[in-house]
Design an enzyme around this catalytic site. Structure first.
Site, mmCIF file in Angstrom:
data_model
loop_
_atom_site.group_PDB
_atom_site.id
_atom_site.type_symbol
_atom_site.label_atom_id
_atom_site.label_comp_id
_atom_site.label_asym_id
_atom_site.label_seq_id
_atom_site.Cartn_x
_atom_site.Cartn_y
_atom_site.Cartn_z
ATOM 1 N N ARG A 168 35.486 152.233 -19.460
ATOM 2 C CA ARG A 168 36.594 152.775 -20.249
ATOM 3 C C ARG A 168 37.104 151.731 -21.248
ATOM 4 N NH1 ARG A 168 42.163 152.426 -19.460
ATOM 5 N NH2 ARG A 168 43.287 154.053 -20.570
ATOM 6 N N ASP B 276 9.970 155.971 -0.314
ATOM 7 C CA ASP B 276 9.508 154.663 -0.742
ATOM 8 C C ASP B 276 8.066 154.657 -1.201
ATOM 9 O OD1 ASP B 276 11.546 153.020 -0.522
ATOM 10 O OD2 ASP B 276 10.636 151.729 1.011
ATOM 11 N N CYS C 100 28.221 129.337 25.727
ATOM 12 C CA CYS C 100 29.678 129.309 25.543
ATOM 13 C C CYS C 100 30.255 130.626 26.059
ATOM 14 C CB CYS C 100 30.004 129.113 24.069
ATOM 15 S SG CYS C 100 31.739 129.389 23.678
ATOM 16 N N LYS D 274 42.590 160.637 -6.101
ATOM 17 C CA LYS D 274 42.552 159.594 -7.125
ATOM 18 C C LYS D 274 41.701 158.456 -6.579
ATOM 19 C CE LYS D 274 45.373 157.249 -10.521
ATOM 20 N NZ LYS D 274 44.884 155.882 -10.435
ATOM 21 N N GLU E 48 34.570 158.506 -12.075
ATOM 22 C CA GLU E 48 34.882 157.233 -11.433
ATOM 23 C C GLU E 48 33.653 156.692 -10.692
ATOM 24 O OE1 GLU E 48 37.919 156.344 -12.183
ATOM 25 O OE2 GLU E 48 38.644 154.911 -10.693
ATOM 26 N N CYS F 295 34.594 126.204 24.698
ATOM 27 C CA CYS F 295 33.723 125.414 25.581
ATOM 28 C C CYS F 295 33.718 123.927 25.228
ATOM 29 C CB CYS F 295 32.306 125.970 25.560
ATOM 30 S SG CYS F 295 31.469 125.671 24.006
HETATM 31 S S1 IVH Z 1 41.573 162.009 -14.846
HETATM 32 C C1 IVH Z 1 42.915 162.420 -18.914
HETATM 33 N N1 IVH Z 1 40.918 162.188 -12.319
HETATM 34 O O1 IVH Z 1 42.734 156.954 -12.703
HETATM 35 C C2 IVH Z 1 42.887 162.054 -17.508
HETATM 36 N N2 IVH Z 1 41.338 160.041 -13.219
HETATM 37 O O2 IVH Z 1 45.248 156.153 -14.162
HETATM 38 C C3 IVH Z 1 41.975 160.961 -17.249
HETATM 39 N N3 IVH Z 1 41.031 158.207 -11.631
HETATM 40 O O3 IVH Z 1 41.405 155.722 -15.688
HETATM 41 C C4 IVH Z 1 41.768 160.611 -15.870
HETATM 42 N N4 IVH Z 1 40.430 159.455 -9.920
HETATM 43 O O4 IVH Z 1 39.920 155.694 -13.610
HETATM 44 C C5 IVH Z 1 41.256 161.367 -13.325
HETATM 45 N N5 IVH Z 1 40.281 162.472 -10.096
HETATM 46 C C6 IVH Z 1 40.611 161.675 -11.107
HETATM 47 C C7 IVH Z 1 40.663 160.279 -10.955
HETATM 48 C C8 IVH Z 1 41.051 159.492 -12.045
HETATM 49 C C9 IVH Z 1 40.644 158.213 -10.361
HETATM 50 C C10 IVH Z 1 41.380 156.990 -12.386
HETATM 51 C C11 IVH Z 1 40.658 156.865 -13.697
HETATM 52 C C12 IVH Z 1 41.710 156.696 -14.745
HETATM 53 C C13 IVH Z 1 42.894 156.295 -13.936
HETATM 54 C C14 IVH Z 1 44.128 156.776 -14.648
#
Ligand code: IVH
Length: 668
Positions: free
Chosen positions: A137, A37, A433, A116, A176, A413
């Protein structure tokens, strides 16, 4: 031009960027938040005096820029594709057969499996290493320009690491942006407290935070980012996806540690099962895994469909949602007197857990959802595990459902309840209370607070109802003869309880502070406060302005802490705790120096310590407990089921200690 000052500015930027990387990307800080900071303030001071020196990659740019009126559109150089889904084993096996067919192979395919992440897909454009554009996106072809907002995410490098020659002229990194669960819970609590509707899930919260026109709001939300792919790149690409991920790491990104190479579809199915087991213990929400063919040449050969690649597929987890009926709504009184409406449900299985009650947060939330007693509702268990009602199935109403309002008298209470202007919460303001006292004592004695073993809910109920405990301080004045008359309390158990209470008097100050139950002061903030003030009298005297100067302390916390200690009752409570023998000493002050200057990583399950306890012990002895193994690590303590951290330690030649060896080291 003042050359020395300019040099100083550059030096500060380098230092801050370095510490930012250590903290957010490596999870292995070298300096304290307060020091960070101080450096940041120094930088901002110079930049304010010399606005002509400001650059877009200055670490100061992470705190937010002036608000914009609207986002501009950005065309992605290459479409941002989506993923095909598979929902079960049969579908994922079909994907594997298709892959083998398209690649004309019969042997095992090499896949990379990733989690994912449930957030928002974004693209980051780096030109000569500098982050120039960050976008959503959108529809895959055109997204929104949210550069300023993405710059506030600390794990996104503003400038790529590495020498100029190693950094491509243009690189588009895709990944992501997510909101960690603890941040999601904190944000929703704040929103509820101020009467704003909570976000339904971390994904919506991440998306909402990134679509703020005022980037200082995004900055306050602490988002995170994991890269998972490349758009356009002016340099030749590595030969495989896992090498792309390692390259991201070299460039300064944090990559996801759960990623794994899986040879053949059985290994993929196994990965899916393992990750599903870990799902509830992750710090962020995931909704499945993503399976990608590893070699880029093979990916190329397989090609893409109009919206999704043929070389990747999502393998989703089962939904953690179910519908059930609300049998009743009751009001529960919390430790600050807040009345929380709780829905009593027809018990229902969600993701392997039976759910029979679920919080409705407050009156505003009841009205926003328009839930009524008798309604059929969709209940979701998100990663934070706390079930919540997400929607009413209004089509199934019979007309006999009943609306609900929180009572204007406390159900425990019977005092009048109040709703402060501008606040969503309805409170019982009677500090005596019994419901509030019970909750305060339960919190005070809980594991992460004073850790008073044996003081369970039933016992607290009895102690409060018999009038033996009117405040938490009364615990320290309990006598054995008062205890043995209670139900299920034998001589021995009374002694054990009194011993546990006595032991708790020596808990470190940060724990005591957390245990007091000051609004907004969780475990982390309690540590921050103790680190900043060192002792209780200094903290008690701090003005809101002084408190706000501390990194991570915002106006809400400052106000809450200040007004807690301003109240006579609370100062009296502290005095009585002191009289009862509570020590209020800070653990951050080393108790010894056996581990002075040593950085220690603990991994796996230990037998004699919880993770928290060993970390506290390391700190007490002057050492630092770090989360990840690096060249700066001095020792790695390994317990049962130690994983990749132990491997990394071996790889780097760092001494590995068993729990026993660690004990010997600190005992001698
Ligand atoms: S690859 C060409 N990897 O899932 C492939 N996507 O349903 C492009 N997502 O729009 C995506 N984790 O927002 C990829 N490890 C991962 C991911 C991932 C989350 C999301 C992403 C994408 C959606 C596709």
């Amino acid at each position: 031009m003042n050359k020395d000052l300019y040099k100083k500015l550059q030096e500060l930027r380098r230092t801050l960027e370095h510490h930012n990387y250590r903290y957010y990307s490596l999870d292995d800080p070298e300096i304290t938040d307060a020091e960070y900071d101080r450096l940041m303030r120094e930088l901002i001071e110079i930049e304010t005096k010399h606005p002509e020196w400001l650059t877009p990659d200055s670490p100061s740019q992470r705190v937010g820029a002036p608000p914009v009126d609207a986002f501009s559109s950005i065309s992605h150089s290459l479409p941002m594709l989506s993923l095909d889904n598979s929902l079960n084993e049969a579908e994922i096996r079909e994907f594997d057969r298709r892959t083998q067919r398209l690649l004309e192979r019969t042997d095992e395919i090499e896949y990379v499996c990733e989690v994912k992440l449930d957030g928002l897909a974004v693209e980051l454009v780096y030109e000569s290493g500098l982050l120039t554009i960050g976008s959503t996106r959108g529809d895959g072809i055109t997204g929104e320009n949210i550069t300023q907002n993405l710059k506030t995410i600390a794990s996104i490098p503003l400038r790529l690491r590495g020498t100029e020659s190693a950094v491509p002229e243009r690189l588009e990194v895709r990944g992501e942006a997510i909101m960690p669960l603890h941040e999601f819970v904190r944000l929703n609590q704040t929103r509820l407290d101020s009467g704003d509707p909570p976000f339904a899930n971390p994904r919506n919260a991440a998306a909402g935070s990134l679509r703020q026109l005022d980037s200082s709001i995004t900055a306050s939300r602490r988002l995170d980012f994991f890269p998972y792919g490349i758009g356009l790149c002016s340099a030749p690409l590595p030969p495989s996806h896992n090498r792309v991920l390692s390259w991201f790491e070299e460039l300064g990104f944090k990559t996801n540690p759960l990623t794994s190479i899986c040879r053949g579809i059985e290994a993929v199915i196994d990965y899916h099962r393992r990750i599903m087991e870990q799902r509830d213990s992750l710090k962020y929400e995931i909704d499945g895994i993503v399976v990608k063919v590893n070699h880029l040449a093979a990916q190329e050969r397989m090609g893409v469909r109009s919206r999704s690649p043929r070389w990747a597929i999502a393998f989703k987890f089962p939904a953690r949602e179910a519908t059930t009926r609300i049998k009743d709504i009751i009001a529960q009184v919390g430790r600050t007197g807040t009345l929380t409406p709780v829905a009593i449900l027809d018990p229902v299985q969600i993701g392997g857990v039976t759910v029979s009650r679920c919080t409705l947060h407050n009156q505003d939330e009841i009205e926003r959802l328009d839930v009524r007693i008798g309604d059929r509702v969709v209940v979701q268990r998100a990663g934070d595990v706390i079930p919540k009602v997400v929607r009413v199935v209004k089509e199934q109403r019979s007309g006999r459902e009943q609306t609900y309002r929180l009572p204007d008298r406390c159900p425990v209470c019977n005092s009048h309840t109040i709703q402060a202007p501008g606040e969503a919460a309805v409170r019982c303001v009677n500090l005596s209370c019994p419901a509030q006292i019970k909750e305060r004592i339960a919190h005070f004695s809980s594991k992460n607070a004073m850790d008073i073993d044996g003081l369970g809910e039933k016992l607290i109920d009895q102690l409060v109802e018999k009038g033996l405990l009117k405040s938490i301080a009364d615990l320290y004045f309990l006598q054995k003869d008062q205890l043995i008359v209670l139900e299920r309390m034998a001589d021995k158990s009374a002694e054990n309880l009194l011993a546990a209470i006595r032991t708790s008097r020596r808990r470190p100050l940060e724990r005591v502070l957390f245990a007091l139950g000051i609004r907004f002061v969780g475990e982390h903030i309690a540590r921050v406060l103790v680190q900043a003030f060192g002792n209780l009298p200094a903290l008690m005297q701090a003005t809101p302005e002084e408190l706000e100067k501390i990194h991570e302390i915002g106006p809400q916390v400052a106000e809450s802490v200040n007004s807690f200690f301003a109240q006579k009752e609370n100062r009296h409570l502290i005095e009585r705790l002191e009289a009862g023998g509570v020590e209020f000493t800070a653990a951050t002050k080393p108790m010894g120096d056996k581990l002075a200057g040593k950085t220690i990583v603990v991994t796996g399950t230990l037998t004699g310590f919880s993770r928290k306890e060993i970390e506290e012990r390391i700190q007490q002895l002057g050492g630092r407990a770090a989360a990840s193994v690096s060249h700066n690590t001095d020792y790695v303590v390994v317990g049962e089921n130690a994983g990749s951290k132990a491997d990394k330690a071996k790889e780097l030649g760092i001494p590995i200690l068993t729990e026993q060896e660690f004990n010997q080291m600190i005992d001698n």
